[in-house]
Enzyme design. Structure first.
Site, PDB file in Angstrom:
ATOM      1  N   GLU A 127      42.040  42.505 -71.047  1.00 33.32           N
ATOM      2  CA  GLU A 127      43.243  41.906 -71.609  1.00 33.32           C
ATOM      3  C   GLU A 127      42.959  40.575 -72.305  1.00 33.32           C
ATOM      4  O   GLU A 127      43.569  40.271 -73.335  1.00 33.32           O
ATOM      5  CB  GLU A 127      44.292  41.718 -70.505  1.00 33.32           C
ATOM      6  N   HIS A 146      52.277  47.766 -60.696  1.00 28.75           N
ATOM      7  CA  HIS A 146      52.870  48.439 -61.852  1.00 28.75           C
ATOM      8  C   HIS A 146      54.384  48.249 -61.923  1.00 28.75           C
ATOM      9  O   HIS A 146      55.081  49.038 -62.555  1.00 28.75           O
ATOM     10  CB  HIS A 146      52.553  49.941 -61.828  1.00 28.75           C
TER      11      HIS A 146
END
Length: 369
Positions: free
Chosen positions: A104, A174
Site C-alpha cells: 500500500e 475487513h
C-alpha cells in the site's frame, strides 16, 4: 437476504425522490428512464443499477474523458475483489489499468508521483483496513505537497479509493471505518457516498477535484444498494450535505451505509409521533457545518451515528462544532450512537454495530430529555 435487499431498494428510492438536482416525472419519457430537472428540462436517461456498477461506470467515464487518468492497485487489472474495475483493462489497456505489488505504501507513493506529473491517479486500496501502511504517504506527503512547495508543485489529481465498513463477516481486518484518521489532516478531502447515484457523481467529482481525495466506498452496499442512476457523465458537489428527510423534533447526521439504518429508525420514530430530520454529510472534510447548524437551530436536538468507534470518531467533531454554534438553541445533550471502543468483532458484530433499535432508543431519550 431478500428482506435486506428490499430495505436497501426502498431506501434507494427515497434518496432518488429527495435528490436536489434530479427527479422522476410523470410523462411518457419517464418510463424510458429519462430524467428532468426541477424546471422540466430533459437531462439524461437513467438505469437501475447497484453501487459497484455505479463505481465502475464512474471509472469508465474518468478513463474515457481524460487520457491522463490511470487506475491501479492490488488485483485491479482483472476487476478487483469487488469487481469495481471489471472490463476497464480490456477497454483502456493494461498501461492505464494495472495491478501493483501488495504494498500500500508503494501504491500511494507511486500515485503521488504520477499525480505530481499532471496525471489523474486513481489508486485503489483493496480494503480500508489496509490503508494504514500508506498513512505516512497520505498525511505527510500527499496532504502537504502543495503547501510545503509554496504552491509550486501539487498532487491534486490524486484519488484514493478504499472499501470501508461492516460487511457482515469481515471481523477485525475487513470491517473497519478509518475515516476519522484522515479528517484530522489539512490538505485532504474525505468523501463517503450513501448510494449508487451518489457514488457515481461524488467519485467523478473527487477525481476531477484539484485536491487529493480519500474516497471510502461502503462495501456492504456494493450489491445491496440499487437505485436509478443517470447513465452519462455527471458530478455532485463536494462539501455539500443533503437533507434527505425533513423533520422538526430532532436532527440526525450520518454518512455512508449508516444512512440506511438511520432512515429505518426515523420511520419507526415517526410512528411514535417523533419527526426526524435526516442529513447525509457526504463529505467529511471539509464538512458542511452550515446545513447541520441550520437544521439543529430548527429542531433543537442532534444525534450522530457512525460505524467507527465512538471515542475520537468524527461524530465528536460534529458534536463539538454544533455545541459551539448552537449552544443556546439545544434542548438536550448531543447524542452519539456509534461503534464500540473495541476491535471490530466477528461473532459479536450485532452487538458492536449501531443498529436501528439503538438509534431509535437514543432518539426517544433525546426528545424526552
Amino acid at each position: 437476504m431478500a428482506t435486506n435487499l428490499r430495505k436497501f431498494n426502498r431506501f434507494g428510492s427515497i434518496l432518488t425522490n429527495h435528490s436536489n438536482s434530479l427527479r422522476r416525472f410523470s410523462s411518457p419519457a419517464a418510463s424510458s428512464g429519462v430524467l428532468a430537472s426541477a424546471d422540466g428540462q430533459l437531462l439524461q436517461s437513467s438505469k437501475s443499477i447497484n453501487l459497484y456498477t455505479a463505481i465502475n461506470q464512474a471509472l469508465h467515464i474518468a478513463l474515457d474523458s481524460d487520457p491522463r487518468s490511470y487506475i491501479f492497485g492490488e488485483d485491479v487489472g482483472f476487476g478487483g475483489v469487488f469487481r469495481c474495475t471489471t472490463g476497464l483493462a480490456d477497454q483502456f489497456g493494461k498501461h492505464r489499468v494495472f495491478n501493483t505489488p501488495l504494498c500500500e505504501q508503494g501504491i500511494v507513493g507511486f500515485a503521488i508521483g504520477l499525480a505530481a506529473m499532471g496525471n489523474r491517479a486513481i489508486a485503489e486500496i483493496q480494503f480500508a483496513d489496509y490503508i494504514f501502511p500508506a498513512f505516512d504517504q497520505i498525511v505527510n506527503e500527499a496532504a502537504k505537497f502543495r503547501y510545503r512547495s509554496g504552491n509550486e508543485f501539487n498532487c491534486g489529481g490524486l484519488t484514493i479509493r478504499a472499501p470501508y465498513g461492516a460487511v457482515g463477516h469481515g471481523a477485525l481486518y475487513h470491517s473497519q471505518s478509518p475515516e476519522a484518521f484522515f479528517c484530522h489532516v489539512p490538505g485532504l478531502k474525505v468523501v463517503i457516498p450513501r448510494s449508487p447515484k451518489e457514488a457515481k457523481g461524488l467519485l467523478l467529482a473527487s477525481i476531477r477535484d484539484p485536491n487529493p481525495v480519500v474516497f471510502f466506498e461502503p462495501k456492504g452496499l456494493y450489491r445491496l444498494a440499487v437505485e436509478e442512476v443517470p447513465e452519462g457523465d455527471y458530478t455532485l458537489p463536494l462539501s455539500e450535505a443533503e437533507v434527505i428527510r425533513e423533520g422538526s423534533d430532532i436532527t440526525l447526521v450520518g454518512w455512508g451505509a449508516q444512512l440506511t439504518t438511520m432512515e429505518q429508525a426515523c420511520v419507526d420514530a415517526e410512528k411514535e409521533g417523533i419527526s426526524c430530520e435526516l442529513i447525509d454529510l457526504k463529505t467529511l472534510l471539509p464538512w458542511d457545518k452550515e446545513t447541520v447548524e441550520a437544521s439543529v437551530r430548527k429542531t433543537g436536538r442532534l444525534l450522530i451515528s457512525h460505524e467507527a468507534p465512538v471515542t475520537g470518531g468524527f461524530g465528536a467533531e460534529i458534536s463539538a462544532s454544533i455545541v459551539e454554534r448552537c449552544f443556546l438553541r439545544l434542548e438536550a445533550p448531543v447524542a452519539r450512537v456509534c461503534g464500540l471502543d473495541t476491535p471490530f468483532p466477528h461473532v459479536f458484530e450485532p452487538f458492536y454495530m449501531p443498529t436501528k433499535n439503538k438509534i431509535l432508543d437514543a432518539i426517544k431519550e433525546t426528545v424526552n430529555f
